[in-house]
Design a protein around this motif. Sequence first.
Motif, mmCIF file in Angstrom:
data_model
loop_
_atom_site.group_PDB
_atom_site.id
_atom_site.type_symbol
_atom_site.label_atom_id
_atom_site.label_comp_id
_atom_site.label_asym_id
_atom_site.label_seq_id
_atom_site.Cartn_x
_atom_site.Cartn_y
_atom_site.Cartn_z
ATOM 1 N N HIS A 82 0.831 -1.212 0.000
ATOM 2 C CA HIS A 82 0.000 0.000 0.000
ATOM 3 C C HIS A 82 0.859 1.252 0.000
ATOM 4 C CE1 HIS A 82 -2.164 -3.260 2.215
ATOM 5 N NE2 HIS A 82 -3.031 -3.016 1.240
ATOM 6 N N THR A 97 0.473 4.563 4.039
ATOM 7 C CA THR A 97 -0.334 3.998 2.940
ATOM 8 C C THR A 97 -0.622 5.048 1.849
ATOM 9 O OG1 THR A 97 -2.643 4.418 3.621
ATOM 10 C CG2 THR A 97 -1.514 2.528 4.631
ATOM 11 N N ASP A 98 -1.146 4.550 0.742
ATOM 12 C CA ASP A 98 -1.569 5.457 -0.328
ATOM 13 C C ASP A 98 -3.095 5.555 -0.383
ATOM 14 O OD1 ASP A 98 -2.154 2.943 -1.283
ATOM 15 O OD2 ASP A 98 -0.950 3.141 -3.119
ATOM 16 N N LEU A 99 -3.718 5.081 0.700
ATOM 17 C CA LEU A 99 -5.180 5.193 0.760
ATOM 18 C C LEU A 99 -5.561 6.655 0.954
ATOM 19 C CD1 LEU A 99 -5.877 2.144 3.109
ATOM 20 C CD2 LEU A 99 -6.036 2.225 0.605
ATOM 21 N N THR A 100 -6.760 6.989 0.524
ATOM 22 C CA THR A 100 -7.220 8.380 0.654
ATOM 23 C C THR A 100 -8.646 8.398 1.207
ATOM 24 O OG1 THR A 100 -8.029 8.370 -1.617
ATOM 25 C CG2 THR A 100 -5.797 9.222 -1.270
ATOM 26 N N ARG A 103 -11.469 5.739 3.079
ATOM 27 C CA ARG A 103 -10.714 4.476 3.191
ATOM 28 C C ARG A 103 -9.495 4.678 4.081
ATOM 29 N NH1 ARG A 103 -9.051 1.920 -2.020
ATOM 30 N NH2 ARG A 103 -8.746 0.122 -0.666
ATOM 31 N N PHE A 104 -8.827 5.836 3.951
ATOM 32 C CA PHE A 104 -7.667 6.115 4.803
ATOM 33 C C PHE A 104 -8.104 6.235 6.257
ATOM 34 C CE2 PHE A 104 -4.834 8.983 7.089
ATOM 35 C CZ PHE A 104 -3.615 8.346 6.889
ATOM 36 N N ASP A 107 -9.042 2.749 7.622
ATOM 37 C CA ASP A 107 -7.835 1.913 7.752
ATOM 38 C C ASP A 107 -6.934 2.420 8.873
ATOM 39 O OD1 ASP A 107 -6.006 -0.221 6.423
ATOM 40 O OD2 ASP A 107 -4.730 1.540 6.733
ATOM 41 N N SER A 108 -6.768 3.736 8.977
ATOM 42 C CA SER A 108 -5.879 4.303 9.996
ATOM 43 C C SER A 108 -6.395 4.069 11.412
ATOM 44 C CB SER A 108 -5.679 5.804 9.761
ATOM 45 O OG SER A 108 -4.928 5.985 8.588
#
Length: 135
Positions: A82, A97-100, A103-104, A107-108
């Motif tokens: 990720h 991560t590269d989630l935004t 979703r970020f 996930d965080s």
Amino acid sequence: MLSVPDTHLPHRGIRAVNEYFEAGFITELTEGAMKKIMVRDHPILLAMALGHYYAVDAFCPHLEGDLSEGSLRGTILTCPMHHSRFDIRDGHVIRWTDLTGIRFSIDSRAHPPRPLKNYPVRVEGEKILISLVRF
Ligand code: FES
């Protein structure tokens, strides 16, 4: 502090020098190169960056991505899963991560940012030695 006698460790054939373990030879790593090794059943990523050797956990603190399959640019190590980025000099997180967006956020909350564990390294002659005692 971990204290290991100066003997060959029979289960891995890894030689311990005080609390340091032989991790490889300087001829095995060139600038920007990485190598996954096992030290006392602990997966370690050994790397050379900007003329120095570094040892960090071989698996990402996010979701266990294999960092030996990631990329190293300067001292910035990027996870292949990720794309979290860590500075291997001290393991601090540069990007989690590269989630935004949502979703970020989700996930965080489940996997809050954690630094990459790094370990002391020293060179003796041709040998690279690492300690499992963390900085
Ligand atoms: S497992 Fe490394 S960023 Fe997700």
